[in-house]
Write an enzyme that holds these catalytic residues in place. Structure first.
Site, mmCIF file in Angstrom:
data_model
loop_
_atom_site.group_PDB
_atom_site.id
_atom_site.type_symbol
_atom_site.label_atom_id
_atom_site.label_comp_id
_atom_site.label_asym_id
_atom_site.label_seq_id
_atom_site.Cartn_x
_atom_site.Cartn_y
_atom_site.Cartn_z
ATOM 1 N N GLU A 24 -3.502 -1.579 2.460
ATOM 2 C CA GLU A 24 -3.027 -0.370 2.667
ATOM 3 C C GLU A 24 -2.980 0.453 1.239
ATOM 4 O OE1 GLU A 24 1.057 2.381 3.285
ATOM 5 O OE2 GLU A 24 1.003 0.310 2.332
ATOM 6 N N ASP B 71 0.404 -4.554 2.102
ATOM 7 C CA ASP B 71 1.152 -3.314 1.863
ATOM 8 C C ASP B 71 1.392 -2.724 0.511
ATOM 9 O OD1 ASP B 71 3.330 -1.334 3.119
ATOM 10 O OD2 ASP B 71 4.692 -2.381 1.400
#
EC number: 2.4.1.18
Length: 743
Positions: free
Chosen positions: A460, A407
């Site tokens: 990401e 993330d």
């Protein structure tokens, strides 16, 4: 002359008091057995005891009280025997083992590796690990506690086994490793505990274990001793995983928030219901929003407090293993979101762990995230890097997870991320790159791929940072895949437009092919795109109910046939009408509507087509697998392109984002032969209008768009059609045929 009787090994009064208070850095130097003066002195800390005896195989030896609950006994000889402590409190006697008679459970090699930041199985050394030791008086079972707190003056373990009073379980410092250690006999799996840390400011702080393998159910915050007894049944999956390259295969991911897919389910409930659902729809993988323990459910798991503990909201860590095992036995891979970019400031967790900035960077320009109100890890500190790199390995090895989606990578790469001028400091070369974070990501990826072949590390990353999926040997970050945020943003922005206006935004739907092969991409329609007022996919589509559902089906067919792997957030597979909220279940009642069930069937068939058609995935990451057939039909809101793979039938895709059909549209084809309509998102079975191309389509030697072959086709409204060649082409680089030749 008679020899003087032996006396206890002497300890000064101040040291005894510090040990009694649990505030000494090396209680083992005082407590436990010590040989001297021809005897063995055993000291034990038993506050409020009336009597203490040391029991050996040769008898019992009474202890004398010294000060503040410290008792001392003399045992004959100079060999330390196996012994127990028999203690009487207010007329009640109990027998137990002595934590201070055991050698350190953290060996010198382990300490060296921790100092160097190279202990790749850190969870086996730090945290709480259940162990057994043989002995003359019987086997001893207990828990080895160890924690890194280099700036602490003293550390002790508190828990339900000592009434949360830690003086009797003070830990010893293991020198410059910064590790504190204690083996606690009798403390078994299920015990709740924390570390109590005395900082340099003289304040005690109770902290959850950074390497806890289990926790209490939030909002309770204690760590829990965990011993896994799980027996895996996915040997075939794991053996095959180690032999394959998942980046080169079909990947269609169903992204799931466990707490709101269907509320009230445990890991074991999900193991059956989620597995059955994902298998029925044909997804190759499920991706779980962070399952590491987090204090606030509204963070969706992205503010982690216990990086090594699956959240206890849904069961025991072995129950999570059962979920992964069931998915594997069904042939479905498991990806877990991983959050090494930042962590929350809760005072009982990692923040200011030993009274100093330990896990976080001490410089607020580097150690605090302005957007999220969180701390940023000190990526340049060896022990912190080790904590994170080993954590990635932990999920991949201990839980058989098949991939980690990392993330907020962009927030790690840039020193000025979300910061104004004056709020950040350039690196040593004057640039904005966070060199320490870059090095950490490279190490984490390289270690994961080396230790666990066949897994995926997925970034990401929302910027144009070069080389995210390039190997570390080529100075890349070393990820296997990267989320294509540009494709997602451009596509969803385009589809918000009314069909009549889309001609003016045609470049947004074609632009992705300019950079489609610059990285190895995943095409995500993730949780972030269907929350916080953005609306569901259904809500984003213009038009009436039928047009909205058609738009969703067309989008998904476009996504599945575009170069790159696919990810779809839960609920969008049946075109949920409302945006997602973590506090409630998906709108499963939507499936009472046959039109929404039609979307599910469309996704099911799309996944089946995808899996059996190598042209749609085999060359995802190279231009060799894609060709435009028609990219400039802006007035028609239409795209046509080729997907291909070696020694496999070619696929041709036509996507019509207009609200009207195009009858008799001449489709350029990459080669001659016969084609069949393998998929049509406008099929009546999906709730569509049924406009399509039944039977076979034979290519004609008619030049169109520079192609030597073409055919007239029916293009349905707000839909995608996939045509597949009946056999592989002999030459997919077709030119203009000889006009004198017969067809």
């Amino acid at each position: 002359m008679t020899a003087a009787a032996p006396s206890p090994v002497p300890v000064d009064h101040d040291t005894l008091r510090a040990v009694a208070a649990g505030a000494h850095y090396d209680p083992h130097a005082v407590l436990g057995p010590h040989v001297g003066d021809g005897a063995v002195t055993v000291r034990a800390l038993r506050p409020l005891a009336e009597r203490v005896e040391v029991v050996t195989a040769d008898g019992s030896f009474p202890a004398q009280h010294e000060v503040d609950g410290v008792w001392a006994a003399l045992l004959p000889g100079t060999e330390v025997p196996d012994y127990r402590l028999e203690v009487t409190y207010d007329g009640w006697t109990t027998t137990g083992d002595d934590p201070y008679r055991f050698l350190p459970t953290v060996q010198e090699l382990d300490r060296h590796l921790v100092r160097e930041g190279r202990h790749e199985q850190l969870w086996q050394v730090l945290g709480a690990n259940v162990r057994t030791y043989p002995g003359q008086l019987g086997e001893v079972r207990g828990t080895a506690f160890a924690v890194w707190a280099p700036n602490a003056r003293a550390v002790r373990v508190v828990g339900d086994f000592n009434h949360w009073q830690g003086a009797t379980h003070a830990m010893r410092s293991l020198g410059d490793s910064g590790i504190w250690e204690l083996f606690a006999p009798g403390v078994d799996a299920g015990a709740r505990y924390k570390f109590e840390i005395l900082g340099s400011d003289g304040s005690w702080r109770q902290k959850a274990d950074p390497l806890a393998k289990g926790t209490e159910v939030p909002p309770a915050t204690a760590s829990v001793v965990v011993e896994s007894g799980y027996e895996w049944s996915d040997d075939a999956w794991m053996a095959a995983r180690a032999q394959r390259d998942p980046h080169a295969g079909p990947v269609s991911v169903y992204e799931v928030h466990l707490g709101s897919w269907r509320q009230g389910l445990s890991y074991r409930d999900l193991a059956h219901q989620l597995t059955e659902y994902a298998l029925d729809l044909g997804f190759t993988h499920v991706e779980l929003l962070p399952v590491a323990e987090h204090p606030f459910g509204g963070s969706w798991g992205y503010q982690v407090s216990s990086y090594y503990a699956p959240t206890s909201r849904f069961g025991h860590p072995d129950d999570f293993r059962y979920l992964v095992d069931c998915l594997h036995r069904a042939g479905i891979g498991v990806i877990v979101d991983w959050v090494p970019a930042h962590f929350p400031k809760d005072e009982w967790a990692l923040a200011q762990f030993d009274g100093t900035a330990l896990y976080e960077h001490p410089d607020p320009l580097l150690g605090e995230h302005p957007d999220w109100g969180t701390y940023v890890f000190n990526f340049g500190r060896a022990e912190v890097r080790n904590f994170l790199v080993a954590n990635a390995t932990y999920w991949l090895e201990e839980f058989h997870v098949d991939g980690l989606r990392v993330d907020a990578v962009a927030s790690m790469l840039y020193l000025d991320y979300s910061r104004q001028p004056g709020q950040w400091r350039p690196n040593a070369y004057g640039g904005r790159e966070n060199l320490e974070a870059i090095s950490f990501l490279q190490e984490a990826n390289a270690t994961a791929y080396r230790r666990t072949p066949g897994i995926m590390m997925i970034a990401e990353e929302s910027t144009a940072w070069p080389g995210v999926t390039a190997p570390t040997s080529a100075q890349g970050l070393g990820f296997g895949l990267k989320w294509n945020m540009g494709w997602m943003n451009d596509t969803l922005r385009y589809l918000r437009e009314e069909p009549i206006n889309r001609r003016y935004h045609h470049h947004e739907i074609t632009f992705s092919m300019v950079y489609a092969f610059s990285e190895h991409f995943v095409l995500p329609i993730s949780h972030d795109e269907v929350v916080h007022g953005k609306g569901s996919l259904y809500e984003r589509m213009p038009g009436d109910h039928w047009q909205k559902l058609a738009g969703v089906r067309a989008l998904l067919a476009y996504q599945w046939t575009h170069p790159g792997k696919q990810l779809l957030f839960m609920g969008q597979e049946f075109a949920q009408q409302t945006e997602w909220a973590e506090a409630r279940s998906l709108d499963w009642h939507a499936l009472d509507d046959p039109a929404h069930r039609g979307v599910v069937q469309a996704v099911r068939d799309l996944n089946a087509l995808y899996r059996r058609t190598p042209a749609l995935w085999a060359l995802d990451h190279t231009p060799d697998g894609f060709e435009w057939l028609a990219s400039d039909e802006a007035d028609l809101n239409l795209l046509a392109y080729v997907r291909k793979a070696p020694d496999a039938p070619t696929a041709v895709v036509v996507v019509n984002f207009a609200g009207v059909p195009h009858e008799g549209w001449r489709l350029p084809l990459p080669h001659g032969g016969t084609w069949y309509e393998a998929y049509n998102s406008d099929a009546a079975a999906y709730g569509g209008s049924g406009v399509g191309n039944l039977g076979r389509i034979t290519a004609e030697p008619v030049e169109h768009y520079g192609r030597g072959w073409s055919a007239e086709v029916r293009v349905p409204p707000l839909a995608a059609v996939v045509l597949v060649a009946e056999s592989p082409a002999q030459d997919t680089t077709a030119g203009t045929p000889d006009p004198t030749a017969t067809s």
